[in-house]
Design a protein around this motif. Structure first.
Motif, PDB file in Angstrom:
ATOM      1  N   TYR A  72       1.093   4.333  -2.710  1.00 39.67           N
ATOM      2  CA  TYR A  72       0.997   5.748  -2.386  1.00 39.67           C
ATOM      3  C   TYR A  72       2.155   6.534  -2.979  1.00 39.67           C
ATOM      4  O   TYR A  72       1.991   7.633  -3.500  1.00 39.67           O
ATOM      5  CB  TYR A  72       1.006   5.933  -0.869  1.00 39.67           C
ATOM      6  N   LYS A 104       0.823  -1.197   0.000  1.00 42.46           N
ATOM      7  CA  LYS A 104       0.000   0.000   0.000  1.00 42.46           C
ATOM      8  C   LYS A 104       0.862   1.254   0.000  1.00 42.46           C
ATOM      9  O   LYS A 104       0.579   2.230  -0.692  1.00 42.46           O
ATOM     10  CB  LYS A 104      -0.929  -0.012   1.218  1.00 42.46           C
ATOM     11  N   TYR A 157      -7.286   7.579  -1.615  1.00 50.92           N
ATOM     12  CA  TYR A 157      -7.153   6.476  -0.653  1.00 50.92           C
ATOM     13  C   TYR A 157      -7.116   7.012   0.778  1.00 50.92           C
ATOM     14  O   TYR A 157      -7.806   6.514   1.670  1.00 50.92           O
ATOM     15  CB  TYR A 157      -5.866   5.695  -0.927  1.00 50.92           C
TER      16      TYR A 157
END
Length: 456
Positions: free
Chosen positions: A6, A2, A136
């Motif tokens: 990003y 994750k 997100y």
């Protein structure tokens, strides 16, 4: 993984902010072309296919018709020849966008200079476009700060292993609830669609405590909001190609990329207004629901299909509110209801900024297409299914400037509240009636008890 995602998205934001996308459109123009005769239509269709031109409106050559304004992006290398061809054929045209790259650069700079708060959902800037990493983070913050109303859920994964999430908005209830679905960002370059999904969530959170009817709705309906369905394509539109449309799955043994997800659903798949050629902007995929994004959405809708009251598919541009059907000129069983609700939405939009929207059946109002999510949910017997084509009518097309985000979202929110009010009045329980019924039952029970006591 994750954190790596990003970082990649952040890099894309910085690259886009500096107008350094790998794919550039220097000198490209978008022309408004209106063929007047059958021969002119055929000529324009053939040229569009031969040169593989990006049709902005309509999005397939087959839907170019006499007297219908067509918007086509012309590469700089073919501009002069294209204009000579049009003049030679006597086909009228005007320049809609004189330099596509200059418009992209201008909008990028405008977004860059606007205040960019990323700390939390409490000071999130809803009047600029956001890259995927910020979206997100926004979803996480929304759930953290408003957990009494909003929860974040995993929808599925993409070809490039990015996560697709949706937000579920609703108040607790001891009864089975209805559902309202909103899907945004199915076409990567339609950034205003993504911006509106976030705006909608903000407005519901901000207003429900002071709005009795909205509170009532949230006790009986859960809102399922997918801010970005086509995550891979959306990221790619920030990092590499601002005008990318499809997803990023590898096709034809690696010879080309991407499927138009709004042509990939199992509703008369690839029968009209879609293309089986992989390089096409409207490639329908190798089979119905072949794409991971489509499969994930299908699974969620199938799970809740008996509960869904309304399904919205948010796009740009054209200022249209469309309903079934897209693949045929036939009229749906509840066409009158669909038309009356769309009329309410159009009138609500007009009230705020006098923006002119057209409502009607997709095939008759826009063009025919098959495999759309809107038609697919209609086939599932979900009564209220709409496609919203947001601003504008053609001055900017897919490059809607950031300063138009707020008015676009405000007028669209007015339309949505009109639809929600209709659902509240026609599909939900009347709390006052329900409370009265409870008290009548209690009083009747008491009366019977007293009567029994007296006579026994």
């Amino acid at each position: 993984m994750k954190h790596l995602c990003y970082m990649i998205c952040l890099l894309g934001m910085l690259v886009y902010g500096g107008s350094s996308l790998k794919v550039r459109y220097d000198g490209d123009q978008v022309l408004k072309i209106t063929p007047q005769t059958t021969d002119q239509v055929r000529y324009l269709q053939a040229l569009s296919k031969e040169w593989q031109l990006d049709l902005w409106k309509p999005d397939s050559a087959e839907e170019i018709h006499e007297g219908r304004e067509t918007h086509i992006q012309i590469p700089f290398s073919r501009i002069q020849l294209m204009k000579e061809n049009l003049l030679g054929q006597g086909i009228p045209f005007t320049i809609m966008i004189s330099d596509v790259q200059k418009l992209i650069d201008k909008n990028a700079q405008s977004g860059k200079t606007m205040q960019r708060n990323q700390i939390s959902s409490r000071n999130y800037n809803y009047t600029i476009y956001h890259p995927m990493d910020e979206i997100y983070q926004w979803m996480e913050d929304i759930e953290t700060n408003h957990g009494d109303l909003v929860t974040k859920h995993y929808l599925g994964s993409t070809y490039e292993n990015h996560s697709i999430y949706y937000l579920k908005l609703g108040l607790p209830s001891n009864k089975k609830k209805k559902a309202f679905f909103m899907e945004c960002g199915i076409h990567a370059r339609e950034w205003i669609s993504v911006a509106y999904c976030q705006w909608f969530v903000k407005e519901i959170i901000s207003n429900y405590k002071d709005d009795f009817n909205l509170t009532k709705v949230l006790k009986q309906v859960d809102f399922y909001v997918i801010p970005v369905l086509n995550v891979d394509g959306y990221i790619y539109s920030w990092t590499t190609d601002r005008l990318w449309r499809k997803n990023r799955s590898v096709q034809e043994n690696g010879t080309c990329y991407g499927v138009d997800l709004n042509r990939n659903f199992d509703s008369h798949w690839c029968s009209t207004g879609a293309d089986s050629v992989c390089e096409s902007f409207i490639y329908c995929g190798p089979s119905p629901a072949s794409e991971m994004e489509t499969q994930a959405l299908v699974a969620l809708v199938e799970e809740h299909k008996t509960e869904i009251l309304c399904y919205l598919n948010i796009h740009s541009y054209g200022q249209l509110i469309l309903y079934a059907y897209g693949y045929t000129y036939n009229i749906s069983e509840n066409n009158d209801e669909l038309a009356s609700i769309a009329k309410i939405a159009v009138e609500k939009i007009m009230e705020r900024y006098n923006s002119y929207y057209i409502q009607g059946r997709a095939s008759a109002t826009l063009y025919t297409l098959s495999g759309s999510s809107s038609d697919w949910v209609t086939d599932l017997k979900i009564n209220l299914s709409y496609t919203f084509e947001l601003r504008d009518e053609g001055d900017y097309g897919f490059e809607l400037p950031p300063d138009q985000i707020e008015p676009t979202c405000e007028e669209t929110m007015d339309a949505l509240m009109g639809i929600i009010d209709y659902i509240n009045e026609n599909y939900l329980e009347d709390n006052a009636v329900s409370i009265t019924s409870v008290w009548m039952t209690i009083l009747l029970s008491c009366a019977l008890h007293i009567s029994y006591s007296i006579f026994n």
